[in-house]
Design a protein around this motif. Sequence first.
Motif, PDB file in Angstrom:
ATOM      1  N   ASP A  53       0.841  -1.189   0.000  1.00  0.00           N
ATOM      2  CA  ASP A  53       0.000   0.000   0.000  1.00  0.00           C
ATOM      3  C   ASP A  53       0.880   1.244   0.000  1.00  0.00           C
TER       4      ASP A  53
ATOM      5  N   HIS B 252     -10.319  -2.011  -1.749  1.00  0.00           N
ATOM      6  CA  HIS B 252      -9.220  -1.176  -1.262  1.00  0.00           C
ATOM      7  C   HIS B 252      -9.808   0.196  -0.948  1.00  0.00           C
TER       8      HIS B 252
ATOM      9  N   GLY C 157      -2.324   0.915  -4.547  1.00  0.00           N
ATOM     10  CA  GLY C 157      -1.893  -0.354  -3.972  1.00  0.00           C
ATOM     11  C   GLY C 157      -1.497  -1.362  -5.029  1.00  0.00           C
TER      12      GLY C 157
END
Length: 225
Positions: free
Chosen positions: A83, A107, A120
């Motif tokens: 991330d 996400h 990410g």
Amino acid sequence: MVYVFGKALTNETLKAMTEYQDMITTLEERARVALMMKNSVDKAVQVRQQVEKLMEKAGRREATICLIYNATGDTLTLVTYHDWSGQIGFTPYPPKIENGQWGVFLHVRNAATSDASLVGAVAYRGKNVAGEIRDWMQAWKNKKPNKAYSEIREVDHWSKDDGNRTWGLVYDKMNKSSIMNNERNEGGSSIVVIGNDPCSIFEAIMHTAQGSPNPNNFLGSSLQC
């Protein structure tokens, strides 16, 4: 809860189909059938229903709904993730995605920061067309202009303890990409695409180098947050 949808396409399930009963089913053949059946009615309905639920939970805020389809002919297993901003939501990364299955995860924005961007990546391990083990990385940037990027490399390429140098290179390459990216390397292929809104669908298809999905036939093209 882990979200994986669709019937796994293995030697056993293929032999249950009339057209494959007398055939020797190879990895390449399993991959071809999985690619052909990517948008079959049962899979499409299951994925669409789940995406709609995730959209509702995301509440039209900043979120990336990620769909990964396995058409490699063999099992994909989770290796690592990264991330830059944002974090995995209430749906974890699927630890395993069988050939012919969709993996779905969310996400979302990190509530502890003021950064609304969602950037990410996730890496899965599978086999290329020659049956050799390779790692497949899919990355998304949900911050206008949105970006999608993919790489296929040797085992543990993204698991190195190199002070995030490898991930830094991925980020730089992703920034030079667009909302669609097609990777062919190491005997495998992947194509990724992302929408261009704060709540966007990111779709990745991992497959062998012997066939390519039609980029106009992505599920995300008919789904909007």
